[in-house]
Design a protein around this motif. Structure first.
Motif, short mmCIF file in Angstrom:
data_model
loop_
_atom_site.label_atom_id
_atom_site.label_comp_id
_atom_site.label_asym_id
_atom_site.label_seq_id
_atom_site.Cartn_x
_atom_site.Cartn_y
_atom_site.Cartn_z
N ASN A 4 -29.17 40.78 31.46
CA ASN A 4 -30.04 39.73 31.98
C ASN A 4 -29.66 38.39 31.32
O ASN A 4 -29.58 38.31 30.10
CB ASN A 4 -31.50 40.09 31.69
CG ASN A 4 -32.44 39.26 32.52
OD1 ASN A 4 -32.53 38.05 32.34
ND2 ASN A 4 -33.13 39.90 33.47
N GLU A 41 -37.03 42.30 41.01
CA GLU A 41 -35.74 42.82 41.51
C GLU A 41 -34.61 41.81 41.26
O GLU A 41 -33.49 42.19 40.93
CB GLU A 41 -35.84 43.14 43.01
CG GLU A 41 -36.55 44.46 43.26
CD GLU A 41 -36.99 44.65 44.72
OE1 GLU A 41 -37.78 45.59 44.96
OE2 GLU A 41 -36.59 43.84 45.59
N GLY A 43 -34.50 39.79 38.79
CA GLY A 43 -34.18 39.79 37.35
C GLY A 43 -35.20 39.10 36.47
O GLY A 43 -35.08 39.12 35.25
N ARG A 45 -38.27 38.60 34.18
CA ARG A 45 -38.98 39.54 33.32
C ARG A 45 -40.17 38.86 32.65
O ARG A 45 -40.61 39.27 31.56
CB ARG A 45 -38.03 40.10 32.24
CG ARG A 45 -36.93 40.99 32.81
CD ARG A 45 -37.48 42.31 33.37
NE ARG A 45 -36.43 43.16 33.92
CZ ARG A 45 -36.05 43.16 35.21
NH1 ARG A 45 -36.65 42.36 36.10
NH2 ARG A 45 -35.09 43.97 35.62
#
Ligand SMILES: NC(=O)C1=CN([C@@H]2O[C@H](COP(=O)(O)OP(=O)(O)OC[C@H]3O[C@@H](n4cnc5c(N)ncnc54)[C@H](OP(=O)(O)O)[C@@H]3O)[C@@H](O)[C@H]2O)C=CC1
Ligand SMILES: O=C(O)C(=O)[C@@H](O)[C@H](O)C(=O)CO
Length: 284
Positions: A4, A41, A43, A45
């Motif tokens: 990420n 989905e 990315g 968070r």
């Protein structure tokens, strides 16, 4: 799978926060689960919600059914203006946890200081948030829409320094005095309405920079925030924009471009949202 790209930024309490998140203000409850699902989905968070947005339950539903573990997603919520009194604040926090279906929050904020309505009562409200920090149900606690005099009162009269102050910031409103106080006292700035709800995207300077770099105006403005060190969580209910707003980590703005964008600051005239010294809205 690629790692990420979003950096984790340290908070003053020893925890960290993803610098880029997803905001859900004005996403209707019926659309929220899908919007948050799309964001996760892509990315993201880190999700920023509030009791007053009316969509905590749908945020919780999306996170709990995402296939991610609870500790993989940073979730913030905020105390409703209607519950500043200590007993009300305790009940409201429990209701927020229930709505989300969580046993802890990563970050819980006082949403607005309401200085005219309660004559400084935000200090006793803050002391209740300190309880949530001590009992571990809020990993971090912070404030939103606090001006320098409000922060000075917390510093003088309470024990825990807020980890963040969530305030309006975008190229037309740099909010520099409040940001500077935060920098000097270890309080991270979270920039709300980072693209001024779309207003700054047609600005000729922003459009020019975007064309030069082959990026979109939103990406340029969000990148400007990140390079200033602030936390951002742009809102979108449009899947292509949710994706676009995440693609910020494969280009940089040089110093001259950063200054050009900062030069768009209109001071107080650039403020788009409510003024924290006078906003005293209580939801019914
Ligand atoms: N603490 C506080 O008092 C406040 C906190 N916040 C927080 O900050 C978050 C973000 O601020 P918010 O006020 O929502 O405004 P933003 O500055 O994030 O702008 C959102 C608007 O811009 C549009 N948009 C998003 N991405 C793009 C893009 N790439 N290109 C063109 N248009 C785009 C969206 O449209 P569409 O959805 O149709 O795609 C929406 O109309 C909130 O969701 C909330 O979490 C916000 C206000 C106050
Ligand atoms: O979005 C938020 O977090 C806000 O507090 C404000 O935008 C506020 O709720 C509002 O709508 C002011 O008119």
């Amino acid at each position: 799978m690629a790692s990420n790209p979003v950096p984790d930024i340290p908070l003053n309490d020893g925890t960290t926060i993803p610098q880029l998140g997803f905001g859900v203000f004005q996403i209707k409850p019926r659309d929220t689960t899908q919007a948050v699902r799309t964001a996760l989905e892509v990315g993201y968070r880190h999700i920023d919600t509030a009791e007053m947005y009316g969509n905590e339950a749908e945020v919780g539903q999306a996170v709990r059914t995402s296939g991610l573990t609870r500790d993989e997603v940073f979730v913030t919520s905020k105390l409703t203006n209607a519950a500043h009194r200590p007993d009300d604040a305790r009940k409201a926090f429990e209701a927020t946890l229930d709505a989300l279906g969580f046993d802890y929050l990563d970050l819980f904020l006082i949403h607005w200081p309401l200085p005219t309505r309660y004559d400084g009562d935000f200090v006793s409200t803050w002391q209740v948030l300190e309880e949530f920090s001590r009992d571990g149900r809020a990993r971090s606690i912070g404030v939103s829409n606090f001006q320098v005099p409000h922060l000075e009162r917390l510093t003088a009269e309470t024990e825990i320094v807020p980890s963040v102050n969530q305030i309006e910031v975008h190229p037309y409103f740099g909010n520099e005095e409040v940001r500077a106080y935060g920098r000097a006292h270890g309080i991270l700035t979270q920039a709300w309405s980072p693209i001024a709800q779309g207003l700054v995207l047609d600005d000729p300077t922003i459009v020019d920079v975007a064309e030069q770099l082959g990026r979109t105006p939103a990406q340029v403005v969000l990148r400007w925030h990140l390079q200033r060190g602030d936390i951002v969580f742009p809102k979108s209910n449009t899947p292509a924009r949710i994706e676009e707003n995440f693609r910020l980590f494969d280009f940089e703005l040089d110093e001259a471009t950063m200054e050009r964008i900062s030069g768009l600051d209109r001071g107080e005239a650039g403020r788009q949202g409510e003024h924290p010294d006078t906003f005293d809205y209580l939801p019914s």
